[in-house]
Design a protein around this motif. Sequence first.
Motif, PDB file in Angstrom:
ATOM      1  N   GLN A 178      53.001  46.646  27.990  1.00 38.74           N
ATOM      2  CA  GLN A 178      51.957  45.717  28.426  1.00 38.74           C
ATOM      3  C   GLN A 178      52.567  44.504  29.120  1.00 38.74           C
ATOM      4  OE1 GLN A 178      49.845  44.836  24.797  1.00 38.74           O
ATOM      5  NE2 GLN A 178      48.415  46.546  25.068  1.00 38.74           N
ATOM      6  N   ASP A 179      53.629  43.969  28.549  1.00 38.08           N
ATOM      7  CA  ASP A 179      54.267  42.783  29.137  1.00 38.08           C
ATOM      8  C   ASP A 179      54.835  43.091  30.516  1.00 38.08           C
ATOM      9  OD1 ASP A 179      53.655  41.416  26.837  1.00 38.08           O
ATOM     10  OD2 ASP A 179      55.666  41.574  25.971  1.00 38.08           O
ATOM     11  N   ARG A 180      55.468  44.265  30.646  1.00 35.52           N
ATOM     12  CA  ARG A 180      56.040  44.631  31.949  1.00 35.52           C
ATOM     13  C   ARG A 180      54.947  44.863  32.982  1.00 35.52           C
ATOM     14  NH1 ARG A 180      58.091  49.340  31.541  1.00 35.52           N
ATOM     15  NH2 ARG A 180      58.527  49.791  29.352  1.00 35.52           N
ATOM     16  N   ALA A 181      53.863  45.478  32.552  1.00 34.76           N
ATOM     17  CA  ALA A 181      52.746  45.703  33.475  1.00 34.76           C
ATOM     18  C   ALA A 181      52.155  44.372  33.932  1.00 34.76           C
ATOM     19  CB  ALA A 181      51.679  46.555  32.799  1.00 34.76           C
ATOM     20  N   GLU A 182      52.005  43.446  32.999  1.00 35.32           N
ATOM     21  CA  GLU A 182      51.483  42.134  33.371  1.00 35.32           C
ATOM     22  C   GLU A 182      52.406  41.448  34.370  1.00 35.32           C
ATOM     23  OE1 GLU A 182      50.657  37.665  31.542  1.00 35.32           O
ATOM     24  OE2 GLU A 182      51.087  39.330  30.169  1.00 35.32           O
ATOM     25  N   GLN A 183      53.690  41.490  34.123  1.00 32.06           N
ATOM     26  CA  GLN A 183      54.632  40.828  35.011  1.00 32.06           C
ATOM     27  C   GLN A 183      54.561  41.400  36.414  1.00 32.06           C
ATOM     28  OE1 GLN A 183      56.231  38.141  34.236  1.00 32.06           O
ATOM     29  NE2 GLN A 183      57.293  37.945  36.214  1.00 32.06           N
ATOM     30  N   TRP A 184      54.476  42.727  36.514  1.00 32.84           N
ATOM     31  CA  TRP A 184      54.364  43.340  37.851  1.00 32.84           C
ATOM     32  C   TRP A 184      53.058  42.932  38.517  1.00 32.84           C
ATOM     33  CZ3 TRP A 184      51.018  46.912  40.163  1.00 32.84           C
ATOM     34  CH2 TRP A 184      51.444  47.388  41.423  1.00 32.84           C
ATOM     35  N   LEU A 185      51.958  42.981  37.787  1.00 31.64           N
ATOM     36  CA  LEU A 185      50.653  42.639  38.351  1.00 31.64           C
ATOM     37  C   LEU A 185      50.604  41.188  38.818  1.00 31.64           C
ATOM     38  CD1 LEU A 185      48.319  44.460  35.807  1.00 31.64           C
ATOM     39  CD2 LEU A 185      48.497  44.978  38.244  1.00 31.64           C
ATOM     40  N   ARG A 186      51.296  40.305  38.110  1.00 32.94           N
ATOM     41  CA  ARG A 186      51.247  38.889  38.492  1.00 32.94           C
ATOM     42  C   ARG A 186      51.887  38.625  39.856  1.00 32.94           C
ATOM     43  NH1 ARG A 186      49.540  34.821  35.170  1.00 32.94           N
ATOM     44  NH2 ARG A 186      48.902  35.482  33.077  1.00 32.94           N
ATOM     45  N   GLY A 187      52.617  39.579  40.371  1.00 30.71           N
ATOM     46  CA  GLY A 187      53.100  39.431  41.739  1.00 30.71           C
ATOM     47  C   GLY A 187      51.963  39.265  42.728  1.00 30.71           C
ATOM     48  N   ALA A 188      50.805  39.863  42.418  1.00 29.11           N
ATOM     49  CA  ALA A 188      49.643  39.722  43.303  1.00 29.11           C
ATOM     50  C   ALA A 188      49.092  38.303  43.286  1.00 29.11           C
ATOM     51  CB  ALA A 188      48.551  40.708  42.885  1.00 29.11           C
ATOM     52  N   LEU A 189      49.294  37.582  42.190  1.00 30.08           N
ATOM     53  CA  LEU A 189      48.790  36.215  42.070  1.00 30.08           C
ATOM     54  C   LEU A 189      49.726  35.204  42.718  1.00 30.08           C
ATOM     55  CD1 LEU A 189      47.757  36.286  38.278  1.00 30.08           C
ATOM     56  CD2 LEU A 189      46.514  37.194  40.253  1.00 30.08           C
ATOM     57  N   ARG A 190      50.968  35.605  42.931  1.00 33.00           N
ATOM     58  CA  ARG A 190      51.998  34.666  43.363  1.00 33.00           C
ATOM     59  C   ARG A 190      52.417  34.853  44.811  1.00 33.00           C
ATOM     60  NH1 ARG A 190      55.254  35.799  37.691  1.00 33.00           N
ATOM     61  NH2 ARG A 190      53.854  34.523  36.380  1.00 33.00           N
ATOM     62  N   HIS A 191      51.752  35.739  45.511  1.00 30.58           N
ATOM     63  CA  HIS A 191      52.104  35.983  46.909  1.00 30.58           C
ATOM     64  C   HIS A 191      50.864  35.927  47.790  1.00 30.58           C
ATOM     65  CE1 HIS A 191      55.733  37.453  44.860  1.00 30.58           C
ATOM     66  NE2 HIS A 191      56.346  37.049  45.965  1.00 30.58           N
ATOM     67  N   VAL A 192      51.078  35.850  49.081  1.00 30.52           N
ATOM     68  CA  VAL A 192      50.002  35.561  50.025  1.00 30.52           C
ATOM     69  C   VAL A 192      49.336  36.841  50.494  1.00 30.52           C
ATOM     70  CG1 VAL A 192      49.425  34.484  52.222  1.00 30.52           C
ATOM     71  CG2 VAL A 192      51.239  33.506  50.792  1.00 30.52           C
ATOM     72  N   PRO A 193      48.025  36.981  50.276  1.00 33.10           N
ATOM     73  CA  PRO A 193      47.310  38.149  50.801  1.00 33.10           C
ATOM     74  C   PRO A 193      47.046  38.004  52.295  1.00 33.10           C
ATOM     75  CG  PRO A 193      46.137  37.079  48.953  1.00 33.10           C
ATOM     76  CD  PRO A 193      47.167  36.121  49.462  1.00 33.10           C
ATOM     77  N   ALA A 194      46.652  39.102  52.919  1.00 30.55           N
ATOM     78  CA  ALA A 194      46.120  39.023  54.282  1.00 30.55           C
ATOM     79  C   ALA A 194      44.823  38.221  54.239  1.00 30.55           C
ATOM     80  CB  ALA A 194      45.879  40.422  54.837  1.00 30.55           C
TER      81      ALA A 194
ATOM     82  N   ARG B 164      43.000  30.255  39.083  1.00 29.44           N
ATOM     83  CA  ARG B 164      43.082  29.800  40.473  1.00 29.44           C
ATOM     84  C   ARG B 164      42.930  30.966  41.439  1.00 29.44           C
ATOM     85  NH1 ARG B 164      41.163  27.021  44.176  1.00 29.44           N
ATOM     86  NH2 ARG B 164      42.528  26.684  45.990  1.00 29.44           N
ATOM     87  N   ALA B 165      43.483  32.123  41.096  1.00 29.21           N
ATOM     88  CA  ALA B 165      43.337  33.291  41.968  1.00 29.21           C
ATOM     89  C   ALA B 165      41.867  33.666  42.108  1.00 29.21           C
ATOM     90  CB  ALA B 165      44.135  34.459  41.415  1.00 29.21           C
ATOM     91  N   ARG B 166      41.137  33.594  41.029  1.00 28.18           N
ATOM     92  CA  ARG B 166      39.716  33.932  41.079  1.00 28.18           C
ATOM     93  C   ARG B 166      38.913  32.861  41.812  1.00 28.18           C
ATOM     94  NH1 ARG B 166      37.895  37.865  37.954  1.00 28.18           N
ATOM     95  NH2 ARG B 166      35.996  36.820  37.286  1.00 28.18           N
ATOM     96  N   GLU B 167      39.270  31.619  41.582  1.00 27.88           N
ATOM     97  CA  GLU B 167      38.579  30.516  42.252  1.00 27.88           C
ATOM     98  C   GLU B 167      38.782  30.584  43.762  1.00 27.88           C
ATOM     99  OE1 GLU B 167      38.421  25.607  42.065  1.00 27.88           O
ATOM    100  OE2 GLU B 167      40.109  26.702  41.193  1.00 27.88           O
ATOM    101  N   ARG B 168      40.014  30.850  44.187  1.00 28.88           N
ATOM    102  CA  ARG B 168      40.312  30.907  45.617  1.00 28.88           C
ATOM    103  C   ARG B 168      39.557  32.045  46.289  1.00 28.88           C
ATOM    104  NH1 ARG B 168      40.696  28.746  50.345  1.00 28.88           N
ATOM    105  NH2 ARG B 168      42.357  29.539  51.700  1.00 28.88           N
ATOM    106  N   ALA B 169      39.535  33.219  45.665  1.00 29.62           N
ATOM    107  CA  ALA B 169      38.813  34.347  46.243  1.00 29.62           C
ATOM    108  C   ALA B 169      37.314  34.058  46.318  1.00 29.62           C
ATOM    109  CB  ALA B 169      39.070  35.604  45.421  1.00 29.62           C
TER     110      ALA B 169
END
Length: 654
Positions: A154-170, A197-202
């Motif tokens: 679970q921890d490793r999955a969370e860490q990988w997923l958080r890459g989506a929160l820390r980088h710039v989307p199109a 913040r990710a949810r607020e920005r979207a």
Amino acid sequence: MNASAGDLLGLPPEDRTSSPYTGYTRAHWEAAADGMLDAAWKWATPGGARLDLPGPPSHSGVRSDGLEGYARTFLAAGFRVAGAGGKDPNGLLERYADGLDAGTRTPGRDDTESWPLILDHHVQGQPMVESASVALGLRLTRPWLWDRLASDVQDRAEQWLRGALRHVPAGNNWYLFPYTVAGFLESVGRGDAETARARERASELLEHWYRGDGWYADGDGRAFDHYNGWALHLYPLLDAHLAGDEKESAHHGARLREHLESFSLMFGGDGAPLHFGRSLTYRFAASAGVGLGAVTGHTPLAPGVSRRVVSGSLRYFLERGAVGNDGLLNLGWHGPHAATLQSYSGPASPYWASKAFVALLAPAEHPLWVSPEEAAPSEGPDRVLSVPAAGFLVQSTGADGVVRLHNHGSDHVRPDEGESAADEDPHYARLAYSTVTGPTSAENTADNHLSVTVGGARSARRRIRPLGSGHGDGWGWAASWHLPVFPAGPSTVPGLRVESVTVARGRHELRVHRVLGAPDGARAELTGWATDPGGPVRSLLRGLHGWEAPEEVRAPRGTAFARWATVPRLGAEVTGTAVLVALASLTADPEAAPLDGASDEVVDGVVDAVRVADDTVTVRWAEDGARTRIAFGRGTMPVTVTVTVDHGVAVDHG
């Protein structure tokens, strides 16, 4: 059905009692999901972290494509298992749990199992797209998968997923990928300021992109397409539905309901969605919004109508070769079709079609599955519907179930982007699209296009400036203008612009164009629908004013519907200002009368009279004597167009 799609997927016998239009039931949907997943898993890596499906790679590379195979099929599995209340007869979730473990052990490493890191969209962006499917799959199956994982996984999955929160989307629907990831993390007690913040920005951007009539632009420009249903509506409403958030569900649900008022008409009587916009290889994902509306209750459609639309779309593609003899969804439309694709399309890309399986979240006893199928909106009387926010005019004919979209507002050009003819996109630039025709390829003559040729260079249509739209009883109109841009020499000609108006009645389209500022020696050309000359779909184009005799040109590369096609074309020499009037028709009705008797100003049986004076076009229709009047404004921009029909409503737009 193609070679053995029904047998390959293990579809049950048809049920024409409850499903008189398609024969499909909920069991067909479950079997289709099971069959597609079984075929895809034959290409899994030993640890199950990647599904490396056969075929040419996308521009993101093989490792990213393998993650795509895992993520997009996981989405289908999530809907399948969650919709069955956790029943998993094929052991799907165990496979996905093992793959999650293997893929997140050493992310970024170049080996058989490791998932690529999620980076900025312009560096290594595709994993961000796939993170949303992984997160949504985990959220849908939480009691049976996530909650049973070891804490370190679970921890490793969370860490990988958080890459989506820390980088710039199109700068488009991509912002909903970190939104979805954050929603999952919050749902399992792992939320924080970063997820908030990710949810607020979207959410901020989603409000900015909302244009009205239930339609979102896909970014800051004017791109309106299937991404509305399978992304911009799907992610936020499904998130609210899964969270039990009534306030957010009501907010997003009201917009989906309004969206479906027009979008539900954009499926043909044969089940086909419109062949329009990008990512068309996702195919029956186009019905995701219809299914979600039924699941959440936010829909204007009766359950039997929703079911007919979603099942009709699924069946349409299964019958026409979307699944190959290996059981895999292929890259294309019916079967493989390279011109339908984008550079980001890889072997597993078609599995975003998994979004249609959101319908399985409605349990077996839900009205979606127990109510008998009813006719789709396009199977009733002829309809014409304007969508002012998107600049669309939708035209359907009950006799053949054909739906046409007249495009006066969607161009897929960013606000900061120049208008280069080299970037013309056939899936946005055309004047019209339908459920039975596709655009010709960039290498062939463009269908449904008004071009101006100057110095031997033929112009393209890029940025579309809407001038308004409207509809009345049995008729409608839409208008726009554009700057012709050229692939050779100067990109534009000073003062040259084109104003375009479409008026739809029945199966007929009155196409009126005013060319302004044409230099000496310029030539205008108008093309109609591209069709197979030996097929059941017929395309006709007749000049009513200003055009020379029609001709047919060939499109040897064909379309997604025809291996080889012809395109009707009109031409005219133009200098200064010229008003050009034509009548077009697209039909699959064998009883439809041809547009015979064409002369300079009259087409017998359809139009009785055409008059052009002082930048005003007046047309009298033969059937009922109604008159259409199109008045172009004078002077400088902004342009004003007034369209009236006897007993209709005049609408002015500047």
